[in-house]
Design an enzyme around this catalytic site. Structure first.
Site, mmCIF file in Angstrom:
data_model
loop_
_atom_site.group_PDB
_atom_site.id
_atom_site.type_symbol
_atom_site.label_atom_id
_atom_site.label_comp_id
_atom_site.label_asym_id
_atom_site.label_seq_id
_atom_site.Cartn_x
_atom_site.Cartn_y
_atom_site.Cartn_z
ATOM 1 N N TYR A 141 0.869 -1.178 0.000
ATOM 2 C CA TYR A 141 0.000 0.000 0.000
ATOM 3 C C TYR A 141 0.904 1.225 0.000
ATOM 4 C CZ TYR A 141 -4.074 2.852 1.517
ATOM 5 O OH TYR A 141 -5.092 3.771 1.618
ATOM 6 N N LYS A 169 -1.689 -1.559 -3.887
ATOM 7 C CA LYS A 169 -2.701 -0.511 -3.917
ATOM 8 C C LYS A 169 -1.946 0.800 -4.108
ATOM 9 C CE LYS A 169 -6.396 1.773 -1.323
ATOM 10 N NZ LYS A 169 -7.165 1.848 -0.047
#
Length: 305
Positions: A141, A169
């Site tokens: 992330y 992500k």
């Protein structure tokens, strides 16, 4: 180990965690999972930013996962689950991986260490240690405006070669960096945008999908944008995107997930818009704006619910 690399595409929902009177609202949670499991959602993220994961205790996290897995398993299809984890200590993160190793999940979404601002060499060693240790695959992330440290593309490319790191992500907020990584990433490494307002652009640039808080609302429309682009119908995809693009601004007009929780409460999907401090519920001004937009977009089903 599940084949998360193949599942990590399309539209994933970072599920909000409903609260009531200070506790996790299990009835509302069950309702949410049942509702979205029947919609074109390709996976759930639990206890990440949208799920107020940093406000949850370990017992609450385990209960959250257990309920979500039970309800999604009762649907007509399997919905994979990622558990959001974050922390500034590699040692403590390794302990969290041990504590959650037997939980019924498909992988982890793990943000960069926050506050400490490690070097790129430190980030490489941190994520490598976690990936070496984890019983489930990792999704990175990259969100520097929350963690105060950016994972550079050279570091990402080295991490993408780890067999237990299957995707990312992307919230780097730098389209040039995102495009550069998409062009250079190894085959099979998945990239999902987490920038709601950049959903259409990210798909056009080559992202495999998205993790969108905004998709709690008009889920089918967000999924249709993706489907139309995959079919090569760019004009129709852009038109559908314009139908929902305003939601990505409105649902982040105040700190998330408060606006989304207010919308879900007014739509009767959860029993309270409650959030946990330091988050607070939406202002009266935004509530009035949301009410008008809910009325305008509300489906016939919800009108009669």
């Amino acid at each position: 180990m599940t084949d998360l690399r193949e599942q990590l595409r399309g539209l994933w929902l970072p599920l909000v965690t409903p609260f009531r009177d200070g506790e996790v609202d299990e009835a509302s949670l069950r309702r949410l999972v049942r509702h979205y499991a029947c919609l074109p959602v390709d996976g759930f993220i639990l206890a990440a930013t949208s799920g107020e994961g940093m406000s949850l205790g370990e017992n609450e996290l385990e209960r959250l996962v257990s309920i979500a897995r039970a309800e999604s398993s009762a649907s007509r299809r399997y919905v994979p689950i990622l558990l959001g984890l974050s922390g500034a200590s590699t040692h403590k993160m390794l302990d969290m991986l041990d504590e959650t190793a037997a939980w019924p999940i498909d992988g982890y979404l793990i943000a960069s260490p926050y506050y400490t601002r490690p070097s790129q060499r430190g980030l490489l060693q941190h994520f490598t240690a976690l990936a070496d240790h984890a019983s489930w695959p990792l999704v990175l992330y990259n969100i520097p405006y929350r963690t105060a440290v950016r994972i550079d593309n050279e570091t990402l490319l080295r991490l993408a070669g780890h067999p237990n790191i299957v995707g990312m992500k992307d919230c780097c907020a730098d389209r040039a960096q995102s495009i550069d990584f998409l062009r250079r990433r190894p085959a099979g490494f998945r990239v999902l945008t987490g920038e709601d307002a950049e959903y259409h652009n990210a798909l056009v640039d080559g992202a495999d999908g998205a993790i969108l808080l905004s998709a709690h609302v008009q889920t089918e429309a967000f999924a249709t944008v993706r489907t139309l682009l995959w079919e090569g119908n760019q004009e129709a995809a852009e038109a559908k995107w314009h139908e929902v693009a305003e939601l990505t601004r409105l649902l982040f007009a105040e700190p998330s997930p408060s606006p989304a929780k207010y919308w879900l409460w007014r739509s009767r999907l959860i029993d309270s818009p409650e959030v946990r401090l330091p988050m607070v519920e939406v202002s009266q001004q935004l509530a009035a704006t949301l009410d008008r937009e809910i009325e305008r977009r509300m489906s016939p089903l919800l009108r009669t619910a």
